[in-house]
Design an enzyme around this catalytic site. Structure first.
Site, PDB file in Angstrom:
ATOM      1  N   MET A  30      43.186  45.440  32.994  1.00 56.10           N
ATOM      2  CA  MET A  30      41.974  46.251  32.982  1.00 56.10           C
ATOM      3  C   MET A  30      41.830  46.938  34.343  1.00 56.10           C
ATOM      4  SD  MET A  30      39.313  44.320  30.501  1.00 56.10           S
ATOM      5  CE  MET A  30      38.702  43.122  31.644  1.00 56.10           C
ATOM      6  N   GLY A  31      42.929  47.009  35.086  1.00 56.37           N
ATOM      7  CA  GLY A  31      42.925  47.737  36.355  1.00 56.37           C
ATOM      8  C   GLY A  31      42.309  46.938  37.492  1.00 56.37           C
ATOM      9  N   HIS A  37      48.230  40.726  39.810  1.00 57.04           N
ATOM     10  CA  HIS A  37      48.824  41.727  38.907  1.00 57.04           C
ATOM     11  C   HIS A  37      50.207  42.141  39.407  1.00 57.04           C
ATOM     12  CE1 HIS A  37      44.414  42.657  38.086  1.00 57.04           C
ATOM     13  NE2 HIS A  37      44.880  42.370  36.899  1.00 57.04           N
ATOM     14  N   GLN A  61      35.853  43.582  24.287  1.00 58.30           N
ATOM     15  CA  GLN A  61      35.964  42.180  24.690  1.00 58.30           C
ATOM     16  C   GLN A  61      34.825  41.740  25.609  1.00 58.30           C
ATOM     17  OE1 GLN A  61      39.895  43.006  26.653  1.00 58.30           O
ATOM     18  NE2 GLN A  61      39.237  41.450  28.095  1.00 58.30           N
ATOM     19  N   GLY A 147      49.011  36.578  32.865  1.00 59.04           N
ATOM     20  CA  GLY A 147      48.833  35.579  33.926  1.00 59.04           C
ATOM     21  C   GLY A 147      48.293  34.262  33.389  1.00 59.04           C
ATOM     22  N   LYS A 149      46.147  32.547  34.854  1.00 59.27           N
ATOM     23  CA  LYS A 149      44.740  32.342  35.218  1.00 59.27           C
ATOM     24  C   LYS A 149      43.871  32.387  33.958  1.00 59.27           C
ATOM     25  CE  LYS A 149      41.771  35.053  37.366  1.00 59.27           C
ATOM     26  NZ  LYS A 149      40.567  34.848  36.517  1.00 59.27           N
ATOM     27  N   ASP A 150      44.208  33.333  33.077  1.00 61.18           N
ATOM     28  CA  ASP A 150      43.521  33.378  31.776  1.00 61.18           C
ATOM     29  C   ASP A 150      44.334  32.527  30.810  1.00 61.18           C
ATOM     30  OD1 ASP A 150      41.311  35.463  32.140  1.00 61.18           O
ATOM     31  OD2 ASP A 150      43.048  36.464  32.971  1.00 61.18           O
ATOM     32  N   SER A 186      39.863  40.231  39.692  1.00 59.40           N
ATOM     33  CA  SER A 186      39.160  41.490  39.987  1.00 59.40           C
ATOM     34  C   SER A 186      37.672  41.229  40.177  1.00 59.40           C
ATOM     35  CB  SER A 186      39.353  42.485  38.836  1.00 59.40           C
ATOM     36  OG  SER A 186      40.733  42.666  38.599  1.00 59.40           O
ATOM     37  N   ARG A 187      37.174  40.162  39.568  1.00 57.56           N
ATOM     38  CA  ARG A 187      35.731  39.864  39.651  1.00 57.56           C
ATOM     39  C   ARG A 187      35.337  39.226  40.983  1.00 57.56           C
ATOM     40  NH1 ARG A 187      36.283  38.971  33.732  1.00 57.56           N
ATOM     41  NH2 ARG A 187      34.839  40.423  32.747  1.00 57.56           N
TER      42      ARG A 187
END
Ligand code: PAF
Length: 284
Positions: A30-31, A37, A61, A147, A149-150, A186-187
């Protein structure tokens, strides 16, 4: 490196690559790219003749009240990172092209989407599975990289591709961490300096749990109880879940074994962070 914005152009490019007998490896994102990434892109570069990166903040989502509008976006910076990583094509479609008027189809994986993030974010994995299926149809990669992480997302995508006979090999890459242990996301930009300091409790909890297991603790309820107490000491932390699950089925476990994964989701203020790790040193 080229940027393709339209679905039809992306399909044409993918077909010409297949006709030429070349393979495509694919990194969906999602950039707002970070080092995590980059590690996916480096792996992708090795696994196909051509490397496609998608950048699409997928509206389906995100639930109501979630951060779709605020989700960080910086296409120019993403292009620079992608160029360095050897990306051949960035696919950055518009939402109206991905979800045209009259769009009425979605893809849902059952069972493993009903726990962990699926419980607290209803509809999230339906959105993920739908967009990933669409991206796979458009780009037709032989390999796609996600990844760890998810962790639940990776398990769900593996289930999806297996169940739907999708001819795509799914690879998972280890979590990329800041030097102090915070998993890259990213968050993370949403966090205040104080929340960022408090968020270190996530990686510290993983370390603490692994030490407990190493010292002989196998009772999942005991480990979870201690971690919840530890995380709860941070003033801004609000626990969404602390669960120990089987790495493939994502079912809760009562005893730690070689398939056990500890998964955490905790809010710091409005920011929800996730992290995870295998518990046993001899995990598969
Ligand atoms: O992990 C993500 O960034 C997203 O969930 C994905 C896989 C790109 C689908 O939108």
């Amino acid at each position: 490196m080229d940027i393709i914005r339209s679905v039809s152009e992306m399909r044409q490019w993918a077909s010409s690559v297949r006709v030429a007998g070349q393979s495509i490896s694919f990194v969906p994102t999602m950039g707002f790219l970070h080092q995590g990434h980059l590690s996916l892109l480096k792996e992708g570069r090795k696994r196909g003749d051509l490397l496609v990166l998608s950048i699409f903040v997928n509206p389906t989502q995100f639930g109501q009240g979630e951060d779709f509008a605020e989700y960080p976006r910086d296409l120019q910076q993403d292009c620079e990172i992608a160029q360095q990583a050897g990306v051949d094509i960035i696919f950055a479609p518009e939402a109206k092209d991905m979800y045209p008027n009259g769009y009425a189809t979605c893809v849902a994986v059952e069972g493993i989407t009903e726990t962990l993030c699926g419980r607290s974010r209803p509809g999230h994995f339906r959105g993920v599975c739908t967009v990933v299926s669409k991206l796979f149809n458009i780009i037709q990669p032989q390999t796609a990289i996600f990844g760890h992480k998810d962790f639940q997302q990776l398990a769900v995508i593996k289930r999806l591709t297996l169940d739907m006979n999708m001819p795509v090999d799914i690879f998972g890459m280890p979590i990329f961490r800041e030097t102090d242990g915070l998993a890259m996301s990213s968050r993370n930009v949403y966090l205040s300096a104080d929340q960022r300091r408090q968020a270190l409790v996530l990686s510290q909890s993983l370390t603490q749990a692994k030490e407990l297991v190493k010292a002989g603790e196998t009772d999942c309820a005991n480990i979870i109880f201690r971690l919840k107490k530890y995380i709860g000491q941070q003033p801004d932390a609000r626990i969404d879940y602390v669960q120990i699950c089987h790495q493939l089925t994502l079912e809760d476990q009562s005893q730690v074994d070689k398939d056990s994964v500890l998964l955490l989701a905790v809010y710091f203020g409005k920011t929800r962070l996730i992290d995870n790790d295998f518990l046993a040193a001899n995990h598969d």
